[in-house]
Design a protein around this motif. Structure first.
Motif, PDB file in Angstrom:
ATOM      1  N   UNK A  19      37.788  -4.346  61.153  1.00  0.00           N
ATOM      2  CA  UNK A  19      37.411  -2.972  61.489  1.00  0.00           C
ATOM      3  C   UNK A  19      38.500  -2.306  62.323  1.00  0.00           C
ATOM      4  N   UNK A  20      39.097  -3.065  63.241  1.00  0.00           N
ATOM      5  CA  UNK A  20      40.183  -2.497  64.029  1.00  0.00           C
ATOM      6  C   UNK A  20      41.365  -2.140  63.128  1.00  0.00           C
ATOM      7  N   UNK A  21      41.664  -2.979  62.153  1.00  0.00           N
ATOM      8  CA  UNK A  21      42.751  -2.680  61.218  1.00  0.00           C
ATOM      9  C   UNK A  21      42.521  -1.332  60.539  1.00  0.00           C
ATOM     10  N   UNK A  22      41.286  -1.115  60.073  1.00  0.00           N
ATOM     11  CA  UNK A  22      40.969   0.136  59.382  1.00  0.00           C
ATOM     12  C   UNK A  22      41.148   1.339  60.310  1.00  0.00           C
ATOM     13  N   UNK A  23      40.621   1.230  61.525  1.00  0.00           N
ATOM     14  CA  UNK A  23      40.693   2.348  62.467  1.00  0.00           C
ATOM     15  C   UNK A  23      42.126   2.597  62.930  1.00  0.00           C
ATOM     16  N   UNK A  24      42.858   1.525  63.254  1.00  0.00           N
ATOM     17  CA  UNK A  24      44.222   1.680  63.763  1.00  0.00           C
ATOM     18  C   UNK A  24      45.139   2.270  62.703  1.00  0.00           C
ATOM     19  N   UNK A  25      45.026   1.805  61.474  1.00  0.00           N
ATOM     20  CA  UNK A  25      45.902   2.320  60.423  1.00  0.00           C
ATOM     21  C   UNK A  25      45.592   3.776  60.108  1.00  0.00           C
ATOM     22  N   UNK A  26      44.324   4.146  60.140  1.00  0.00           N
ATOM     23  CA  UNK A  26      43.968   5.548  59.904  1.00  0.00           C
ATOM     24  C   UNK A  26      44.582   6.444  60.982  1.00  0.00           C
ATOM     25  N   UNK A  27      44.534   5.987  62.232  1.00  0.00           N
ATOM     26  CA  UNK A  27      45.096   6.768  63.337  1.00  0.00           C
ATOM     27  C   UNK A  27      46.621   6.819  63.251  1.00  0.00           C
ATOM     28  N   UNK A  28      47.246   5.690  62.952  1.00  0.00           N
ATOM     29  CA  UNK A  28      48.698   5.670  62.844  1.00  0.00           C
ATOM     30  C   UNK A  28      49.181   6.524  61.675  1.00  0.00           C
TER      31      UNK A  28
END
Length: 250
Positions: A19-28
């Motif tokens: 879930x962190x991967x999904x959120x972090x990549x969307x923000x980046x």
């Protein structure tokens, strides 16, 4: 400087790298599309690798997970960690025997995939063009700084914070309840130890965590190490910017 992805999960929610991967990549991706450069800061190695490297996460099997968690509750994490050591010695070295949640996840992945848990960890294939900088501090100075940091946490109201979050369900949160400081204060509030003992144990646990962080990032050849020692701290920013400029102009 604006910070993102802080205070986004309730203390009762179980954190996951996927879930962190999904959120972090969307923000980046959003920042990069705006022509801005994201800076990823932190010390949780797997979460950082999950954000920037090619990493796919095995699914979960509720029946397998429930069986392993029941065994964890009945027999303790030491027994499961011994089983993990037989199945995947490298994973067992990387996961503390006391970290039952991670031991269960590793055994679950092994059972689901038929492969060692470490086979599912990322290699060094990056998804983003990144510059990685590590700040190196010798152990005696680092240990002293950790102790001072824990003292500041106590002085600025950690016990009161945990007491308030306990009322919001902190004890039932599998991730937050095990966080450094939270876990130890919860034990003190439950009468399992004194507050001073909880503070000392927080220092001890943080030092152990720092050693695991160091071992994790030392294995990555892409990390550029700079000295963060007190007598070099004045040079740290200039050294980091020089690395950035070199990467931009390369």
């Amino acid at each position: 400087m604006p910070h993102r992805l802080l205070d986004i999960w309730d203390v009762t929610q179980t954190a996951s790298v996927a879930e962190y991967q999904r959120l972090a990549r969307a923000e980046m991706d959003r920042l990069l599309a705006e022509g801005r450069t994201p800076v990823l800061v932190g010390g949780s190695g797997l979460y950082i690798r999950g954000a920037i490297d090619a990493l796919e996460f095995p699914g979960t099997d509720p029946a397998v997970r429930a069986r392993l968690e029941a065994e964890l509750e009945e027999r303790g994490s030491g027994v499961l960690h011994a089983r993990l050591a037989d199945a995947d010695p490298e994973a067992a070295r990387a996961i503390l025997p006391s970290n039952g949640r991670r031991v269960v996840r590793a055994l679950e992945v092994i059972e689901i995939t038929g492969r060692p848990f470490t086979a599912n960890l990322p290699g060094h294939e990056a998804v983003y063009d990144t510059l990685q900088i590590g700040v190196d501090v010798e152990r005696p100075e680092l240990d002293e700084r950790i102790a001072l940091r824990v003292d500041r946490m106590w002085d600025t109201g950690l016990v009161e914070e945990v007491r308030r979050l306990e009322g919001a369900g902190l004890r039932s949160g599998r991730t937050a309840s095990r966080a450094l400081g939270y876990q130890q204060v919860l034990a003190a509030l439950a009468g399992e130890c004194g507050e001073e003992e909880a503070r000392v144990e927080t220092v001890r646990a943080t030092k152990r965590f720092a050693r695991r962080q160091d071992s994790w990032f030392r294995r990555d050849p892409r990390v550029h190490w700079l000295s963060g020692a007190a007598d070099h701290r004045g040079e740290l920013l200039a050294s980091a910017l020089a690395l950035v400029e070199r990467a931009v102009t390369a």
